[in-house]
Design a protein around this motif. Structure first.
Motif, mmCIF file in Angstrom:
data_model
loop_
_atom_site.group_PDB
_atom_site.id
_atom_site.type_symbol
_atom_site.label_atom_id
_atom_site.label_comp_id
_atom_site.label_asym_id
_atom_site.label_seq_id
_atom_site.Cartn_x
_atom_site.Cartn_y
_atom_site.Cartn_z
ATOM 1 N N GLU A 73 -8.596 20.138 66.104
ATOM 2 C CA GLU A 73 -10.055 20.229 66.112
ATOM 3 C C GLU A 73 -10.668 19.928 67.485
ATOM 4 O OE1 GLU A 73 -11.820 18.014 62.927
ATOM 5 O OE2 GLU A 73 -10.557 18.994 61.420
ATOM 6 N N THR A 74 -9.864 19.438 68.415
ATOM 7 C CA THR A 74 -10.380 19.167 69.762
ATOM 8 C C THR A 74 -10.352 20.413 70.636
ATOM 9 O OG1 THR A 74 -8.250 18.509 70.730
ATOM 10 C CG2 THR A 74 -9.527 16.792 69.605
ATOM 11 N N GLN A 102 -12.839 9.644 74.811
ATOM 12 C CA GLN A 102 -12.230 8.577 74.016
ATOM 13 C C GLN A 102 -11.670 7.478 74.919
ATOM 14 O OE1 GLN A 102 -12.880 8.719 70.737
ATOM 15 N NE2 GLN A 102 -13.820 10.634 71.349
ATOM 16 N N PHE A 146 -12.627 15.804 75.230
ATOM 17 C CA PHE A 146 -12.588 14.938 74.052
ATOM 18 C C PHE A 146 -11.792 13.667 74.357
ATOM 19 C CE2 PHE A 146 -10.364 13.345 70.333
ATOM 20 C CZ PHE A 146 -11.423 13.092 69.479
ATOM 21 N N TYR A 147 -10.596 13.841 74.909
ATOM 22 C CA TYR A 147 -9.746 12.673 75.152
ATOM 23 C C TYR A 147 -10.220 11.840 76.333
ATOM 24 C CZ TYR A 147 -6.785 13.847 71.316
ATOM 25 O OH TYR A 147 -6.325 14.076 70.050
ATOM 26 N N THR A 201 -15.508 9.359 66.029
ATOM 27 C CA THR A 201 -15.290 10.792 66.058
ATOM 28 C C THR A 201 -15.215 11.328 64.637
ATOM 29 O OG1 THR A 201 -13.849 12.562 66.820
ATOM 30 C CG2 THR A 201 -12.788 10.494 66.236
ATOM 31 N N VAL A 239 -13.503 14.143 64.288
ATOM 32 C CA VAL A 239 -12.313 14.979 64.402
ATOM 33 C C VAL A 239 -11.224 14.439 63.478
ATOM 34 C CG1 VAL A 239 -10.485 15.711 65.982
ATOM 35 C CG2 VAL A 239 -12.848 15.712 66.744
ATOM 36 N N ASN A 258 -5.792 16.719 65.946
ATOM 37 C CA ASN A 258 -5.792 17.173 67.333
ATOM 38 C C ASN A 258 -6.273 18.618 67.485
ATOM 39 O OD1 ASN A 258 -5.108 16.692 70.165
ATOM 40 N ND2 ASN A 258 -3.483 18.166 69.807
ATOM 41 N N SER A 262 -12.290 21.680 76.583
ATOM 42 C CA SER A 262 -12.869 20.925 75.461
ATOM 43 C C SER A 262 -11.912 19.839 74.978
ATOM 44 C CB SER A 262 -13.192 21.861 74.297
ATOM 45 O OG SER A 262 -14.197 22.763 74.649
ATOM 46 N N HIS A 263 -10.649 20.188 74.897
ATOM 47 C CA HIS A 263 -9.619 19.236 74.482
ATOM 48 C C HIS A 263 -9.535 18.061 75.469
ATOM 49 C CE1 HIS A 263 -5.718 17.821 73.005
ATOM 50 N NE2 HIS A 263 -5.265 17.901 74.241
#
Length: 107
Positions: A74-75, A55, A51-52, A67, A69, A72, A47-48
């Motif tokens: 929360e990622t 982005q 997310f990136y 976002t 968020v 960090n 998931s982390h």
């Protein structure tokens, strides 16, 4: 760089590709963490990374980075159902293919 972008997800190079260990992983396996050790599960790590990657894709495509968020931490998210795990895997592959296309056009 041309062709090197494939190594990030599909092909092994100096580190293993991400796709291989995710394939066939059950929800329980994806959420597993050893007892007594402060580590992330595979699911929260995926998931982390997702997310990136999203982005980065937005930035490379000139899209605004939007976002909710706040930080960090929360990622690093997970759930406990099969459908959500399959969606994370499919989204990871989709975003990576999009990154391959965008990066391929830059080189």
């Amino acid at each position: 760089m041309k062709g090197g972008d494939r190594h990030l997800f599909n092909q092994e190079d100096w580190y293993p590709p991400l796709k291989t260990p995710l394939e066939g992983l059950t929800v329980d396996q994806a959420n597993w963490k050893p007892n007594g050790i402060a580590v992330n599960s595979i699911w929260v790590t995926a998931s982390h990374l997702l997310f990136y990657k999203e982005q980065l894709l937005n930035k490379l495509e000139g899209k605004p980075i939007t976002t909710t968020v706040q930080n960090n931490n929360e990622t690093f998210t997970s759930n406990n159902d099969e459908k959500s795990w399959l969606e994370i895997q499919a989204k990871m592959e989709q975003v990576h293919r999009q990154l391959q296309n965008v990066i391929g056009k830059l080189t």
